[in-house]
Structures are given as C-alpha cells and as structure tokens.
Design a protein around this motif. Structure first.
Motif, mmCIF file in Angstrom:
data_model
loop_
_atom_site.group_PDB
_atom_site.id
_atom_site.type_symbol
_atom_site.label_atom_id
_atom_site.label_comp_id
_atom_site.label_asym_id
_atom_site.label_seq_id
_atom_site.Cartn_x
_atom_site.Cartn_y
_atom_site.Cartn_z
ATOM 1 N N MET A 41 0.826 -1.182 0.000
ATOM 2 C CA MET A 41 0.000 0.000 0.000
ATOM 3 C C MET A 41 0.874 1.250 0.000
ATOM 4 N N THR A 42 0.352 2.301 -0.573
ATOM 5 C CA THR A 42 1.090 3.557 -0.606
ATOM 6 C C THR A 42 0.489 4.563 0.375
ATOM 7 N N GLU A 43 1.359 5.354 0.959
ATOM 8 C CA GLU A 43 0.902 6.395 1.872
ATOM 9 C C GLU A 43 0.245 7.529 1.092
ATOM 10 N N ASP A 44 -0.818 8.044 1.634
ATOM 11 C CA ASP A 44 -1.483 9.229 1.085
ATOM 12 C C ASP A 44 -1.909 10.068 2.277
ATOM 13 N N PHE A 45 -1.031 10.949 2.704
ATOM 14 C CA PHE A 45 -1.267 11.724 3.915
ATOM 15 C C PHE A 45 -2.486 12.628 3.802
ATOM 16 N N LEU A 46 -2.700 13.210 2.639
ATOM 17 C CA LEU A 46 -3.834 14.124 2.493
ATOM 18 C C LEU A 46 -5.169 13.380 2.527
ATOM 19 N N ASP A 47 -5.223 12.217 1.910
ATOM 20 C CA ASP A 47 -6.431 11.404 2.000
ATOM 21 C C ASP A 47 -6.651 10.943 3.445
ATOM 22 N N SER A 48 -5.585 10.558 4.105
ATOM 23 C CA SER A 48 -5.685 10.132 5.502
ATOM 24 C C SER A 48 -6.171 11.275 6.381
ATOM 25 N N HIS A 49 -5.684 12.471 6.109
ATOM 26 C CA HIS A 49 -6.169 13.641 6.850
ATOM 27 C C HIS A 49 -7.686 13.762 6.724
ATOM 28 N N GLN A 50 -8.176 13.702 5.496
ATOM 29 C CA GLN A 50 -9.603 13.887 5.263
ATOM 30 C C GLN A 50 -10.432 12.794 5.927
ATOM 31 N N ARG A 51 -9.960 11.574 5.843
ATOM 32 C CA ARG A 51 -10.663 10.442 6.449
ATOM 33 C C ARG A 51 -10.740 10.587 7.969
ATOM 34 N N HIS A 52 -9.612 10.922 8.596
ATOM 35 C CA HIS A 52 -9.595 11.086 10.051
ATOM 36 C C HIS A 52 -10.429 12.291 10.473
ATOM 37 N N TRP A 53 -10.356 13.380 9.704
ATOM 38 C CA TRP A 53 -11.144 14.577 10.008
ATOM 39 C C TRP A 53 -12.643 14.261 9.944
ATOM 40 N N ASP A 81 -11.094 12.987 19.825
ATOM 41 C CA ASP A 81 -9.829 13.636 20.162
ATOM 42 C C ASP A 81 -8.652 12.928 19.495
ATOM 43 N N HIS A 82 -8.661 11.612 19.583
ATOM 44 C CA HIS A 82 -7.579 10.829 18.971
ATOM 45 C C HIS A 82 -7.501 11.103 17.465
ATOM 46 N N LEU A 83 -8.656 11.103 16.810
ATOM 47 C CA LEU A 83 -8.666 11.299 15.364
ATOM 48 C C LEU A 83 -8.344 12.736 14.959
ATOM 49 N N TYR A 84 -8.669 13.716 15.783
ATOM 50 C CA TYR A 84 -8.268 15.098 15.472
ATOM 51 C C TYR A 84 -6.745 15.213 15.448
ATOM 52 N N GLY A 85 -6.088 14.568 16.399
ATOM 53 C CA GLY A 85 -4.626 14.593 16.393
ATOM 54 C C GLY A 85 -4.047 13.918 15.168
ATOM 55 N N LEU A 86 -4.617 12.770 14.800
ATOM 56 C CA LEU A 86 -4.134 12.068 13.606
ATOM 57 C C LEU A 86 -4.451 12.852 12.335
ATOM 58 N N ALA A 87 -5.607 13.501 12.300
ATOM 59 C CA ALA A 87 -5.961 14.321 11.129
ATOM 60 C C ALA A 87 -4.958 15.461 10.957
ATOM 61 N N ALA A 88 -4.637 16.127 12.049
ATOM 62 C CA ALA A 88 -3.669 17.225 11.975
ATOM 63 C C ALA A 88 -2.306 16.704 11.530
ATOM 64 N N GLU A 89 -1.881 15.617 12.131
ATOM 65 C CA GLU A 89 -0.589 15.023 11.790
ATOM 66 C C GLU A 89 -0.505 14.669 10.301
ATOM 67 N N CYS A 90 -1.507 13.958 9.803
ATOM 68 C CA CYS A 90 -1.496 13.534 8.401
ATOM 69 C C CYS A 90 -1.541 14.734 7.462
ATOM 70 N N GLY A 91 -2.372 15.716 7.789
ATOM 71 C CA GLY A 91 -2.456 16.904 6.954
ATOM 72 C C GLY A 91 -1.142 17.662 6.899
ATOM 73 N N LEU A 92 -0.501 17.817 8.053
ATOM 74 C CA LEU A 92 0.783 18.520 8.087
ATOM 75 C C LEU A 92 1.851 17.761 7.308
ATOM 76 N N LYS A 93 1.863 16.445 7.446
ATOM 77 C CA LYS A 93 2.835 15.642 6.703
ATOM 78 C C LYS A 93 2.610 15.765 5.195
ATOM 79 N N GLY A 94 1.343 15.741 4.778
ATOM 80 C CA GLY A 94 1.041 15.905 3.362
ATOM 81 C C GLY A 94 1.461 17.270 2.845
ATOM 82 N N LEU A 95 1.230 18.303 3.633
ATOM 83 C CA LEU A 95 1.640 19.650 3.232
ATOM 84 C C LEU A 95 3.152 19.772 3.168
ATOM 85 N N ILE A 96 3.847 19.183 4.125
ATOM 86 C CA ILE A 96 5.314 19.215 4.101
ATOM 87 C C ILE A 96 5.826 18.566 2.815
#
Length: 137
Positions: free
Chosen positions: A1-13, A29-44
């Motif tokens: 499987m391939t990582e897709d941080f932006l898709d993961s952000h949206q799913r967790h959000w 709360d747990h998913l908000y943290g993961l959503a932020a993390e994935c979104g930031l990683k995708g943006l980076i």
C-alpha cells in the motif's frame, strides 16, 4: 500500500467530526490529532517536493522541537513563496495530545479537552484548502 497523507487527513477529520457530534470525545480527540498530523505531513511533502524522511514520520506532538509534525511544518513553511499563507498560532494546540492517549479511559476526555485539538485540526484543513487553491497540491 502507498501512503497518502492528504487522504488520511480527510478520512480522520471526517470521522472525528462524526464522533464529536455524537459526544464521543475520546475517539474524536484521537482522530483530530491524527488528522492534523497527516495533513501537516502531506503539506510538508508538497511544499518540499519530496517524500518524508524517516525522522519526519512522527506524530503531531511526538519528540522534541522541532522534531514533531507541528514544528516541522512551521519550519518548512518559512522561506517558501507561499509560506506566509499558512500562519500558525503562537502555541501548538496539541501540546497536551499524545498518540498513546488512545489507551486512556474515555472518562478522561470531555469537550473542553477536545475543542482545542478540533480547532488545530480544522486549521490544518484550511491550510490544505489554501494549498489546493494555490495549485500546490
């Protein structure tokens, strides 16, 4: 499987928002943290034009400055042409969030604890929308 941080952000959000409305504070709360993390990683990845290195694959509040995802994004946006469009607050709203809190009893979570994390994840969502509008994604 391939990582897709932006898709993961949206799913967790999306799931966090559903849980928030249902007053399921702990999992929201747990998913908000993961959503932020994935979104930031995708943006980076998009701002840097490269995949993340192993030391950049950290949680939103894991590690010492600037090794967590929040601080890495703050460092990344500086010096970028579009970096000024992603203004971060003076303090990280996830300072009291940790991925290991998924093991805590749900009675330790309430709306007052979750709201700052929700706002932090919402800000990351706005950054993604801005990046999309600017053609960075």
């Amino acid at each position: 499987m391939t990582e897709d941080f932006l898709d993961s952000h949206q799913r967790h959000w999306d799931d966090a928002e559903r849980l928030y409305v249902a007053n399921r504070w702990a999992n929201a709360d747990h998913l908000y943290g993961l959503a932020a993390e994935c979104g930031l990683k995708g943006l980076i990845e998009k701002l840097e034009g490269r995949s993340l290195t192993s030391d950049e694959r950290v949680h939103v509040m894991e590690g010492r400055k600037p090794s967590n995802a929040w601080d890495k994004f703050e460092s990344c946006r500086h010096g970028k042409t579009h970096g000024c469009k992603f203004v971060m607050p003076a303090s990280n709203p996830f300072t009291n969030w940790d991925v290991s809190q998924r093991y805590y009893n749900q009675s330790q979570f309430d709306q007052a604890r979750v709201d700052p994390h929700r706002e932090g994840a919402k800000m990351v969502s706005r950054f993604i929308a801005i990046a999309d509008q600017e053609g960075l994604l």
